[in-house]
Scaffold this active site. Structure first.
Site, PDB file in Angstrom:
ATOM      1  N   HIS A  39      -3.603  -8.936  -5.115  1.00  0.00           N
ATOM      2  CA  HIS A  39      -3.832  -8.034  -6.244  1.00  0.00           C
ATOM      3  C   HIS A  39      -3.157  -8.587  -7.492  1.00  0.00           C
ATOM      4  O   HIS A  39      -2.144  -9.280  -7.411  1.00  0.00           O
ATOM      5  CB  HIS A  39      -3.311  -6.627  -5.951  1.00  0.00           C
ATOM      6  CG  HIS A  39      -1.873  -6.579  -5.532  1.00  0.00           C
ATOM      7  ND1 HIS A  39      -1.463  -6.895  -4.263  1.00  0.00           N
ATOM      8  CD2 HIS A  39      -0.742  -6.258  -6.217  1.00  0.00           C
ATOM      9  CE1 HIS A  39      -0.145  -6.758  -4.167  1.00  0.00           C
ATOM     10  NE2 HIS A  39       0.318  -6.376  -5.350  1.00  0.00           N
ATOM     11  N   HIS A  98      -1.554  -7.255 -11.082  1.00  0.00           N
ATOM     12  CA  HIS A  98      -1.121  -6.123 -11.895  1.00  0.00           C
ATOM     13  C   HIS A  98      -1.562  -6.379 -13.338  1.00  0.00           C
ATOM     14  O   HIS A  98      -1.366  -7.480 -13.860  1.00  0.00           O
ATOM     15  CB  HIS A  98       0.409  -6.010 -11.911  1.00  0.00           C
ATOM     16  CG  HIS A  98       1.039  -5.747 -10.578  1.00  0.00           C
ATOM     17  ND1 HIS A  98       1.597  -4.535 -10.248  1.00  0.00           N
ATOM     18  CD2 HIS A  98       1.227  -6.550  -9.501  1.00  0.00           C
ATOM     19  CE1 HIS A  98       2.096  -4.593  -9.019  1.00  0.00           C
ATOM     20  NE2 HIS A  98       1.892  -5.812  -8.543  1.00  0.00           N
ATOM     21  N   ASP A 118      -1.924   2.121 -10.682  1.00  0.00           N
ATOM     22  CA  ASP A 118      -0.802   1.990  -9.751  1.00  0.00           C
ATOM     23  C   ASP A 118      -0.162   3.359  -9.537  1.00  0.00           C
ATOM     24  O   ASP A 118       0.051   4.115 -10.484  1.00  0.00           O
ATOM     25  CB  ASP A 118       0.226   0.998 -10.326  1.00  0.00           C
ATOM     26  CG  ASP A 118       1.245   0.556  -9.288  1.00  0.00           C
ATOM     27  OD1 ASP A 118       1.278  -0.652  -8.973  1.00  0.00           O
ATOM     28  OD2 ASP A 118       2.008   1.408  -8.803  1.00  0.00           O
ATOM     29  N   ASN A 178       2.533 -10.830  -7.857  1.00  0.00           N
ATOM     30  CA  ASN A 178       3.684 -11.079  -6.989  1.00  0.00           C
ATOM     31  C   ASN A 178       3.182 -11.731  -5.710  1.00  0.00           C
ATOM     32  O   ASN A 178       2.189 -11.290  -5.125  1.00  0.00           O
ATOM     33  CB  ASN A 178       4.390  -9.763  -6.662  1.00  0.00           C
ATOM     34  CG  ASN A 178       4.991  -9.114  -7.892  1.00  0.00           C
ATOM     35  OD1 ASN A 178       5.512  -9.799  -8.764  1.00  0.00           O
ATOM     36  ND2 ASN A 178       4.900  -7.795  -7.974  1.00  0.00           N
ATOM     37  N   GLY A 227       8.801  -9.944  -4.160  1.00  0.00           N
ATOM     38  CA  GLY A 227       8.593  -8.504  -4.228  1.00  0.00           C
ATOM     39  C   GLY A 227       7.194  -8.039  -3.899  1.00  0.00           C
ATOM     40  O   GLY A 227       6.851  -6.890  -4.166  1.00  0.00           O
ATOM     41  N   GLN A 228       6.363  -8.916  -3.319  1.00  0.00           N
ATOM     42  CA  GLN A 228       5.027  -8.441  -2.923  1.00  0.00           C
ATOM     43  C   GLN A 228       5.188  -7.473  -1.757  1.00  0.00           C
ATOM     44  O   GLN A 228       5.740  -7.837  -0.710  1.00  0.00           O
ATOM     45  CB  GLN A 228       4.124  -9.610  -2.515  1.00  0.00           C
ATOM     46  CG  GLN A 228       2.711  -9.141  -2.177  1.00  0.00           C
ATOM     47  CD  GLN A 228       1.763 -10.287  -1.785  1.00  0.00           C
ATOM     48  OE1 GLN A 228       2.170 -11.450  -1.718  1.00  0.00           O
ATOM     49  NE2 GLN A 228       0.523  -9.942  -1.513  1.00  0.00           N
ATOM     50  N   SER A 229       4.709  -6.246  -1.949  1.00  0.00           N
ATOM     51  CA  SER A 229       4.882  -5.239  -0.898  1.00  0.00           C
ATOM     52  C   SER A 229       3.570  -4.915  -0.197  1.00  0.00           C
ATOM     53  O   SER A 229       3.582  -4.405   0.925  1.00  0.00           O
ATOM     54  CB  SER A 229       5.484  -3.960  -1.495  1.00  0.00           C
ATOM     55  OG  SER A 229       4.641  -3.441  -2.502  1.00  0.00           O
TER      56      SER A 229
HETATM   57  P1  DGP Z   1       3.393  -5.508  -5.216  1.00  0.00           P
HETATM   58  O1  DGP Z   1       4.830  -5.140  -5.246  1.00  0.00           O
HETATM   59  O2  DGP Z   1       3.060  -6.631  -6.199  1.00  0.00           O
HETATM   60  O3  DGP Z   1       2.886  -5.763  -3.811  1.00  0.00           O
HETATM   61  O4  DGP Z   1       2.624  -4.238  -5.774  1.00  0.00           O
HETATM   62  C1  DGP Z   1       2.078  -3.243  -4.985  1.00  0.00           C
HETATM   63  C2  DGP Z   1       1.848  -2.051  -5.880  1.00  0.00           C
HETATM   64  O5  DGP Z   1       0.990  -1.150  -5.198  1.00  0.00           O
HETATM   65  C3  DGP Z   1       3.092  -1.253  -6.252  1.00  0.00           C
HETATM   66  O6  DGP Z   1       3.281  -1.339  -7.660  1.00  0.00           O
HETATM   67  C4  DGP Z   1       2.787   0.171  -5.853  1.00  0.00           C
HETATM   68  C5  DGP Z   1       1.303   0.155  -5.577  1.00  0.00           C
HETATM   69  N1  DGP Z   1       0.862   1.013  -4.493  1.00  0.00           N
HETATM   70  C6  DGP Z   1       1.355   1.050  -3.235  1.00  0.00           C
HETATM   71  N2  DGP Z   1       0.688   1.950  -2.500  1.00  0.00           N
HETATM   72  C7  DGP Z   1      -0.261   2.487  -3.312  1.00  0.00           C
HETATM   73  C8  DGP Z   1      -1.282   3.466  -3.123  1.00  0.00           C
HETATM   74  O7  DGP Z   1      -1.459   4.044  -2.045  1.00  0.00           O
HETATM   75  N3  DGP Z   1      -2.059   3.751  -4.217  1.00  0.00           N
HETATM   76  C9  DGP Z   1      -1.904   3.133  -5.412  1.00  0.00           C
HETATM   77  N4  DGP Z   1      -2.717   3.487  -6.419  1.00  0.00           N
HETATM   78  N5  DGP Z   1      -0.957   2.194  -5.625  1.00  0.00           N
HETATM   79  C10 DGP Z   1      -0.153   1.879  -4.584  1.00  0.00           C
END
Ligand code: DGP
Length: 115
Positions: A102, A104, A32, A89, A95-97
């Site tokens: 995916h 974690h 991450d 999430n 908080g899913q962004s």
């Molecule tokens: P969520 O909030 O569950 O949707 O988690 C998305 C995660 O993705 C967040 O912890 C940050 C990570 N993330 C976002 N953009 C990138 C990226 O470009 N590269 C990587 N390695 N992680 C990313």
């Protein structure tokens, strides 16, 4: 509705670099970019699924099985068998962004003391 422009789709297409932990034909696991634990890795399927509901309803069984095998392989590769959490999430409210399914994988010393 899956948006092919999301960052994980770009990572799968090789348009954004990642620090890969584990990769096979069905799964990619990578660190991450904004870790919230000592070890923080994301596991994604190589397929277009927005969240856990979409994935479990619409992905072929073979991919669902391969995905969880990928989670397991990632955990083993990280040496976390006895100390990790998985979080998926789901939805903006939780908080899913990134709208590509995916999981974690997180590990931290203090987890041993929670709960
Ligand atoms: P969520 O909030 O569950 O949707 O988690 C998305 C995660 O993705 C967040 O912890 C940050 C990570 N993330 C976002 N953009 C990138 C990226 O470009 N590269 C990587 N390695 N992680 C990313």
């Amino acid at each position: 509705m899956y948006n092919k422009d999301n960052v994980f789709a770009k990572i799968l297409r090789g348009e954004i670099p990642n620090k890969t932990v584990y990769s096979d034909d069905n799964v990619l696991a990578f660190y991450d970019v904004a870790p919230r634990a000592r070890v923080h890795v994301l596991v994604i399927p190589r397929g277009e699924y927005t969240d856990i509901f979409d994935f479990t309803q619409n992905a072929p069984e073979s991919l669902q099985i391969a995905f969880w095998a990928g989670v397991r392989n990632t955990v083993e590769k990280l040496g976390l068998r006895d100390n990790f959490r998985t979080v998926a999430n789901t939805g903006r409210g939780a908080g899913q962004s990134v709208m590509h399914f995916h999981v974690h994988i997180m590990s931290d010393e203090r987890f041993k003391e929670d709960f």
